[in-house]
Design a protein around this motif. Structure first.
Motif, short mmCIF file in Angstrom:
data_model
loop_
_atom_site.label_atom_id
_atom_site.label_comp_id
_atom_site.label_asym_id
_atom_site.label_seq_id
_atom_site.Cartn_x
_atom_site.Cartn_y
_atom_site.Cartn_z
N LYS A 67 41.06 32.23 56.99
CA LYS A 67 39.71 32.34 56.42
C LYS A 67 39.57 33.61 55.58
N SER A 68 40.61 33.96 54.84
CA SER A 68 40.59 35.15 54.00
C SER A 68 41.30 34.82 52.68
N HIS A 69 41.61 35.83 51.90
CA HIS A 69 42.35 35.61 50.65
C HIS A 69 43.28 36.79 50.41
N LEU A 70 44.28 36.58 49.57
CA LEU A 70 45.17 37.68 49.23
C LEU A 70 44.36 38.85 48.67
N LEU A 71 44.86 40.03 48.88
CA LEU A 71 44.14 41.25 48.54
C LEU A 71 43.64 41.28 47.10
N VAL A 72 42.35 41.57 46.95
CA VAL A 72 41.73 41.84 45.65
C VAL A 72 41.27 43.29 45.70
N ILE A 73 41.76 44.11 44.77
CA ILE A 73 41.44 45.54 44.76
C ILE A 73 40.37 45.81 43.70
N ASN A 74 39.27 46.39 44.13
CA ASN A 74 38.14 46.62 43.22
C ASN A 74 37.93 48.08 42.84
N THR A 75 38.40 49.01 43.68
CA THR A 75 38.16 50.42 43.41
C THR A 75 39.39 51.24 43.77
N LYS A 76 39.43 52.48 43.27
CA LYS A 76 40.53 53.39 43.61
C LYS A 76 40.46 53.76 45.08
N GLU A 77 39.24 53.87 45.64
CA GLU A 77 39.10 54.19 47.06
C GLU A 77 39.75 53.11 47.92
N GLU A 78 39.55 51.86 47.49
CA GLU A 78 40.16 50.75 48.23
C GLU A 78 41.68 50.78 48.09
N GLN A 79 42.16 51.03 46.88
CA GLN A 79 43.60 51.15 46.65
C GLN A 79 44.21 52.25 47.52
N TRP A 129 45.64 37.60 33.31
CA TRP A 129 45.66 37.85 34.75
C TRP A 129 44.34 37.47 35.40
N GLN A 130 44.43 36.95 36.61
CA GLN A 130 43.22 36.52 37.32
C GLN A 130 43.37 36.75 38.82
N TRP A 131 42.24 37.09 39.45
CA TRP A 131 42.21 37.31 40.89
C TRP A 131 41.95 35.99 41.63
N VAL A 132 42.46 35.89 42.84
CA VAL A 132 42.33 34.65 43.60
C VAL A 132 40.88 34.34 43.98
N ASP A 133 40.02 35.35 44.06
CA ASP A 133 38.62 35.10 44.44
C ASP A 133 37.72 34.98 43.21
N GLN A 134 38.34 34.83 42.03
CA GLN A 134 37.62 34.67 40.76
C GLN A 134 36.92 35.93 40.29
N THR A 135 37.20 37.08 40.92
CA THR A 135 36.66 38.34 40.41
C THR A 135 37.21 38.58 39.00
N PRO A 136 36.37 38.92 38.02
CA PRO A 136 36.87 39.15 36.66
C PRO A 136 37.93 40.25 36.63
N TYR A 137 38.99 40.01 35.90
CA TYR A 137 40.06 41.00 35.76
C TYR A 137 39.65 42.05 34.75
N ASN A 138 39.64 43.29 35.17
CA ASN A 138 39.25 44.41 34.32
C ASN A 138 40.49 45.23 34.01
N ALA A 139 41.00 45.10 32.79
CA ALA A 139 42.24 45.77 32.41
C ALA A 139 42.12 47.29 32.44
N TYR A 197 52.58 41.39 48.41
CA TYR A 197 51.88 40.55 47.43
C TYR A 197 50.37 40.84 47.49
N VAL A 198 49.75 40.87 46.31
CA VAL A 198 48.30 40.94 46.20
C VAL A 198 47.81 39.69 45.48
N GLY A 199 46.49 39.50 45.46
CA GLY A 199 45.93 38.26 44.91
C GLY A 199 45.74 38.24 43.41
N LEU A 200 46.70 38.77 42.67
CA LEU A 200 46.62 38.80 41.20
C LEU A 200 47.80 38.04 40.63
N SER A 201 47.52 37.12 39.69
CA SER A 201 48.59 36.33 39.10
C SER A 201 48.26 35.95 37.66
N ASP A 202 49.30 35.48 36.96
CA ASP A 202 49.18 35.03 35.57
C ASP A 202 49.85 33.66 35.49
#
Length: 224
Positions: free
Chosen positions: A126-138, A164-174, A152-157
């Motif tokens: 009931k989770s998803h591969l890691l999506v990193i949103n901030t430097k604090e989280e990283q 590139w896109q995140w598994v939870d559909q969070t917009p990829y911010n280059a 592995y993290v939840g980012l793929s192409d």
């Protein structure tokens, strides 16, 4: 859970007693005022008093009653605020072997799988591969990783075109990424790992999705 529930019920019971005492005091004050007025009326005929004072005597007994709804509303708002703060502080948790950080929980797998298997393994929990949103989280994540492993993290192409896109559909911010220098470096490498090569720092690296690596899952904290 029973202890927390008893604490919460105790808070409301104490508030209810305080409210009843307050109401009793208001009622007592009204009765006392009326009795004193009646007593004065039977002893002697009151002298002519200004109309302003007579009007004041009539309105004073009702003044505490006008305050009662406001006091009830205030008590209710305090109870709701306490309940929300109490839940967020004491009733949020993570499953066993998951690490908490802010509003989320993280699971660091010891098993190695390819990217798709890792993604499915997180979904089964009931989770998803890691999506990193901030430097604090990283920074929190890398502080819990083994430098000898890759994750592995939840980012793929999927299309191999740099989209590139995140598994939870969070917009990829280059502009808010943590790629290692020179990465990503191949259109044939469609998945992303978090690793730390010798004499280098932690960062993202694109790899082929069939490689076997450990993984990191992420979910929101559980609120009971």
């Amino acid at each position: 859970m029973d202890v927390l529930r008893k604490r919460y019920q105790g808070f409301f019971e104490e508030s209810r007693r305080s409210l009843l005492n307050m109401t009793s005091e208001i009622t007592y004050a009204e009765v006392k005022f009326k009795n004193e007025s009646t007593s004065l009326g039977t002893k002697s005929e009151p002298s002519a008093a200004p109309k302003e004072k007579t009007s004041l005597h009539k309105t004073n007994p009702g003044f505490p009653k006008a305050l009662l709804p406001s006091l009830l509303i205030l008590l209710l708002l305090l109870a709701i605020s306490f309940f929300i703060a109490f839940i967020k502080k004491d009733w949020s948790c993570c499953p066993k072997n998951w690490k908490p950080f802010n509003l989320n929980c993280y699971f660091i797998s010891n098993d190695t799988r390819n990217w798709t298997e890792s993604k499915n393994n997180c979904s089964a929990m009931k989770s998803h591969l890691l999506v990193i949103n901030t430097k604090e989280e990283q920074d929190f994540i890398i502080g819990n990783l083994d430098e000898k492993s890759a994750y592995y993290v939840g980012l793929s192409d999927p299309e191999g075109n740099g989209a590139w896109q995140w598994v939870d559909q969070t917009p990829y911010n280059a502009s808010a990424t943590f790629w290692r220098p020179g990465e990503p470096n191949s259109l044939s490498e469609h998945c992303v790992i978090l690793n730390k090569p010798p004499r280098s720092s932690w960062g993202w690296n694109d790899v082929t999705c069939k490689e076997l690596h450990r993984s990191i899952c992420k979910m929101m904290k559980i609120y009971l």
